[in-house]
Design an enzyme around this catalytic site. Structure first.
Site, short mmCIF file in Angstrom:
data_model
loop_
_atom_site.label_atom_id
_atom_site.label_comp_id
_atom_site.label_asym_id
_atom_site.label_seq_id
_atom_site.Cartn_x
_atom_site.Cartn_y
_atom_site.Cartn_z
N SER A 114 2.95 -10.85 -3.73
CA SER A 114 4.61 -10.67 -3.93
C SER A 114 5.05 -10.10 -2.58
CB SER A 114 4.61 -9.63 -4.88
OG SER A 114 4.25 -9.72 -6.25
N LYS A 165 11.18 3.93 -5.40
CA LYS A 165 11.56 3.61 -3.81
C LYS A 165 10.62 2.69 -3.29
CE LYS A 165 11.95 8.22 -3.78
NZ LYS A 165 10.58 9.02 -3.68
N HIS A 195 0.33 -15.23 -10.03
CA HIS A 195 0.27 -14.51 -11.23
C HIS A 195 0.29 -15.56 -12.55
CE1 HIS A 195 2.20 -11.04 -8.80
NE2 HIS A 195 1.09 -10.55 -9.01
N ARG A 248 -8.20 -12.82 -5.34
CA ARG A 248 -7.89 -13.89 -4.21
C ARG A 248 -8.94 -13.81 -3.05
NH1 ARG A 248 -2.08 -11.36 -3.81
NH2 ARG A 248 -3.33 -9.63 -4.29
P1 ADP Z 1 -1.20 -4.80 -8.28
O1 ADP Z 1 -0.19 -3.66 -7.62
O2 ADP Z 1 -1.81 -4.09 -9.35
O3 ADP Z 1 -2.40 -5.25 -7.40
P2 ADP Z 1 -0.03 -7.21 -8.36
O4 ADP Z 1 1.31 -7.40 -9.05
O5 ADP Z 1 0.10 -7.11 -6.87
O6 ADP Z 1 -0.31 -5.84 -8.68
O7 ADP Z 1 -1.12 -8.10 -8.81
C1 ADP Z 1 -1.63 -8.17 -10.13
C2 ADP Z 1 -2.73 -8.75 -10.48
O8 ADP Z 1 -2.88 -10.44 -10.07
C3 ADP Z 1 -3.96 -8.33 -9.35
O9 ADP Z 1 -5.15 -8.59 -10.17
C4 ADP Z 1 -3.89 -9.25 -8.44
O10 ADP Z 1 -5.10 -9.51 -7.54
C5 ADP Z 1 -3.58 -10.64 -8.96
N1 ADP Z 1 -2.96 -11.55 -8.15
C6 ADP Z 1 -1.91 -11.36 -7.30
N2 ADP Z 1 -1.32 -12.43 -6.72
C7 ADP Z 1 -2.37 -13.65 -6.96
C8 ADP Z 1 -2.53 -14.89 -6.76
N3 ADP Z 1 -1.76 -15.47 -5.78
N4 ADP Z 1 -3.58 -15.63 -7.37
C9 ADP Z 1 -4.40 -14.80 -8.25
N5 ADP Z 1 -4.18 -13.66 -8.70
C10 ADP Z 1 -3.26 -12.87 -8.19
#
Ligand code: ADP
Length: 160
Positions: A129, A42, A18, A91
């Protein structure tokens, strides 16, 4: 006109993946607002307040990045704040299919909205995450995948 983009997500918790997207975006746009989405608590390890606090601490050195909570539909937030740019990270193909649906739905709900995608860097593209939580819960070392603040907060959670 100032180019403001919102970067919505769950950030449960924020990872180096992120952060990489946020840093790259901060060089392209005048202002980046990281929008931490409310979820059913939850289903998240960290509460909305905790997730916001973590992101704030980790981006405090980037002057044009702000953090806000998203407690409604994204399109309603955009309409209210008169913003039409959304940023998401890509990704893999798996991300693409999901993002395409969101992209189309958002476009129908709010005309004039544009989503911009930044492709993940190879060294962070595998980070999610959920993977971080899985490694941390099983006693693995996550130092290379998350900011120091997140490592600390995860260890505190695990101790409880
Ligand atoms: P969501 O539940 O909205 O997908 P995330 O926190 O998982 O929320 O991800 C937020 C954004 O960041 C999404 O666009 C996701 O594709 C991107 N993202 C998550 N991990 C990475 C990463 N390792 N590299 C690039 N973008 C990422």
């Amino acid at each position: 006109m100032k180019k403001v983009v919102v970067y919505p997500g769950t950030f449960d918790p924020l990872t180096n993946g992120h952060l990489e997207i946020i840093k790259r975006a901060s060089k392209i746009f005048d202002e980046v607002i990281v929008l931490v989405a409310k979820r059913d608590e939850k289903n998240t390890l960290f509460s909305l307040e905790e997730r916001v606090d973590i992101v704030k601490r980790c981006v405090s050195d980037i002057t044009n990045v702000k953090v806000d909570k998203l407690e409604k539909l994204l399109v309603d937030y955009l309409r209210e704040h008169k913003i039409n740019l959304v940023l998401r990270g890509l990704r893999s193909n798996k991300d693409f299919e999901y993002e395409r649906e969101m992209f189309e739905a958002n476009k129908i709900m709010l005309k004039g909205i544009e989503t911009i995608f930044i492709i993940a860097a190879p060294h962070t593209a595998f980070i999610s995450s959920s993977l971080i939580k899985e490694i941390a819960f099983n006693g693995g070392d996550i130092s290379q995948f998350v900011p120091k603040e997140v490592k600390k907060r995860l260890s505190e959670k695990l101790r409880r």
